[in-house]
Design a protein around this motif. Structure first.
Motif, PDB file in Angstrom:
ATOM      1  N   MET A  23      -3.144  -8.510  -3.917  1.00 19.04           N
ATOM      2  CA  MET A  23      -3.606  -9.640  -3.521  1.00 19.04           C
ATOM      3  C   MET A  23      -4.993  -8.884  -2.873  1.00 19.04           C
ATOM      4  O   MET A  23      -5.106  -7.689  -2.611  1.00 19.04           O
ATOM      5  N   PRO A  24      -6.538  -9.642  -3.316  1.00 18.86           N
ATOM      6  CA  PRO A  24      -7.588  -8.892  -3.323  1.00 18.86           C
ATOM      7  C   PRO A  24      -8.004  -8.020  -1.745  1.00 18.86           C
ATOM      8  O   PRO A  24      -8.004  -9.444  -1.106  1.00 18.86           O
ATOM      9  N   TYR A  25      -8.456  -7.518  -1.030  1.00 18.68           N
ATOM     10  CA  TYR A  25      -8.201  -6.525  -0.091  1.00 18.68           C
ATOM     11  C   TYR A  25      -9.037  -8.151   1.278  1.00 18.68           C
ATOM     12  O   TYR A  25      -8.521  -8.657   2.091  1.00 18.68           O
ATOM     13  N   ALA A  26     -10.495  -8.496   0.291  1.00 17.44           N
ATOM     14  CA  ALA A  26     -10.853  -9.730   0.580  1.00 17.44           C
ATOM     15  C   ALA A  26     -10.244 -10.601   1.366  1.00 17.44           C
ATOM     16  O   ALA A  26     -10.363 -11.832   2.258  1.00 17.44           O
ATOM     17  N   SER A  27      -9.096 -11.001   0.294  1.00 15.70           N
ATOM     18  CA  SER A  27      -8.218 -11.565   0.577  1.00 15.70           C
ATOM     19  C   SER A  27      -7.254 -12.435   1.307  1.00 15.70           C
ATOM     20  O   SER A  27      -6.945 -12.762   2.044  1.00 15.70           O
ATOM     21  N   PHE A  28      -7.023 -10.625   1.714  1.00 14.47           N
ATOM     22  CA  PHE A  28      -6.265 -10.855   2.661  1.00 14.47           C
ATOM     23  C   PHE A  28      -6.427 -10.773   3.772  1.00 14.47           C
ATOM     24  O   PHE A  28      -5.840 -10.956   5.226  1.00 14.47           O
ATOM     25  N   SER A  69      -5.503   1.360  -1.264  1.00 16.50           N
ATOM     26  CA  SER A  69      -6.277   2.212  -2.818  1.00 16.50           C
ATOM     27  C   SER A  69      -5.682   1.359  -4.187  1.00 16.50           C
ATOM     28  O   SER A  69      -6.135   0.794  -5.543  1.00 16.50           O
ATOM     29  N   ILE A  70      -4.560   0.155  -3.776  1.00 13.74           N
ATOM     30  CA  ILE A  70      -4.228  -0.459  -5.192  1.00 13.74           C
ATOM     31  C   ILE A  70      -4.277  -2.109  -4.665  1.00 13.74           C
ATOM     32  O   ILE A  70      -3.601  -3.040  -5.901  1.00 13.74           O
ATOM     33  N   ASP A  71      -4.883  -2.318  -3.708  1.00 17.69           N
ATOM     34  CA  ASP A  71      -4.675  -3.845  -3.177  1.00 17.69           C
ATOM     35  C   ASP A  71      -3.463  -4.507  -3.734  1.00 17.69           C
ATOM     36  O   ASP A  71      -3.775  -5.419  -4.165  1.00 17.69           O
ATOM     37  N   GLN A  72      -2.937  -4.215  -3.060  1.00 15.64           N
ATOM     38  CA  GLN A  72      -1.149  -5.006  -2.912  1.00 15.64           C
ATOM     39  C   GLN A  72      -0.830  -4.937  -1.096  1.00 15.64           C
ATOM     40  O   GLN A  72      -1.058  -4.307  -0.502  1.00 15.64           O
ATOM     41  N   CYS A  73      -0.014  -6.287  -1.076  1.00 12.53           N
ATOM     42  CA  CYS A  73       0.911  -5.744   0.153  1.00 12.53           C
ATOM     43  C   CYS A  73       2.409  -5.368   0.173  1.00 12.53           C
ATOM     44  O   CYS A  73       3.021  -6.497  -0.788  1.00 12.53           O
ATOM     45  N   ASN A  74       2.853  -5.337   0.991  1.00 13.67           N
ATOM     46  CA  ASN A  74       4.166  -5.025   1.392  1.00 13.67           C
ATOM     47  C   ASN A  74       4.619  -5.949   1.875  1.00 13.67           C
ATOM     48  O   ASN A  74       4.144  -5.524   3.920  1.00 13.67           O
ATOM     49  N   ILE A  75       5.772  -6.310   2.492  1.00 11.98           N
ATOM     50  CA  ILE A  75       5.893  -7.316   3.360  1.00 11.98           C
ATOM     51  C   ILE A  75       7.476  -7.116   3.814  1.00 11.98           C
ATOM     52  O   ILE A  75       8.707  -6.611   3.070  1.00 11.98           O
ATOM     53  N   TYR A  76       8.011  -6.281   5.365  1.00 12.03           N
ATOM     54  CA  TYR A  76       8.113  -6.016   5.359  1.00 12.03           C
ATOM     55  C   TYR A  76       9.503  -6.580   5.993  1.00 12.03           C
ATOM     56  O   TYR A  76       9.242  -7.395   7.413  1.00 12.03           O
ATOM     57  N   LEU A  77      11.035  -6.975   5.424  1.00  8.11           N
ATOM     58  CA  LEU A  77      11.768  -8.255   6.524  1.00  8.11           C
ATOM     59  C   LEU A  77      12.570  -7.461   7.193  1.00  8.11           C
ATOM     60  O   LEU A  77      13.432  -6.664   6.830  1.00  8.11           O
TER      61      LEU A  77
END
Length: 174
Positions: A23-28, A69-77
């Motif tokens: 996801m692009p940072y701005a959208s995030f 640096s890679i425009d991604q989000c990790n979600i920890y559950l």
């Protein structure tokens, strides 16, 4: 996002990376607001990250780790309420990856954290006596959250949550 409550790092265990979303940072930032924390020195992650900590309306606490640096989000559950998290956060429109090794690890070595994960159905009984299966959720607490949400809308229908019984070869009789 409505009904999503920011919490602090102290309020949450780190959990395990289960979902990665491109996801692009701005959208995030538009979706989740300003970061809660910069990359802490004790946070084991390559590259610069920003962190967000939230409690979802049914009580699930999550950590969002944005890899700048890679425009991604990790979600920890902590719990494998994967579909509920993806749907509630409206992330299915983005490319996402499930960490199946992490999921298998949690199921095998931490089954105690998954005892609450039993599929539950949300039913609607309308004023004509029709009983309709609306949705199946991964846990009672998610199904019950959506039951309360529908009831708050003030419709005449009644809603109920029942444990899914397919594994027993049973069907619901309304």
């Amino acid at each position: 996002m409505q009904n999503i409550h920011p919490i602090t790092r102290a309020d949450i265990s780190r959990g395990t990376i289960i979902i990665t979303v491109g996801m692009p940072y701005a959208s995030f930032v538009d979706k989740f607001g300003e970061k809660h924390s910069d990359h802490p020195s004790d946070w084991d992650s390559p590259g610069p990250v920003e962190l967000w900590f939230f409690e979802l309306p049914w009580g699930h606490k999550i950590t969002l780790e944005y890899q700048i640096s890679i425009d991604q989000c990790n979600i920890y559950l902590d719990l494998l309420e994967i579909d509920a998290v993806l749907d509630y956060l409206q992330l299915r429109a983005y490319e996402f990856y499930l960490w199946t090794d992490s999921i298998d690890y949690i199921k095998k070595f931490h089954p105690e954290t998954q005892t609450a994960l039993q599929a539950h159905h949300l039913y609607r009984l309308d004023d004509n006596g029709n009983c309709i299966l609306m949705q199946t959720y991964e846990s009672f607490r998610v199904a019950d959250y959506y039951r309360r949400l529908y009831e708050e809308r003030g419709h005449k229908q009644l809603y109920s949550v029942e444990r899914a019984a397919e594994e027993f070869g049973l069907t619901r009789a309304c």
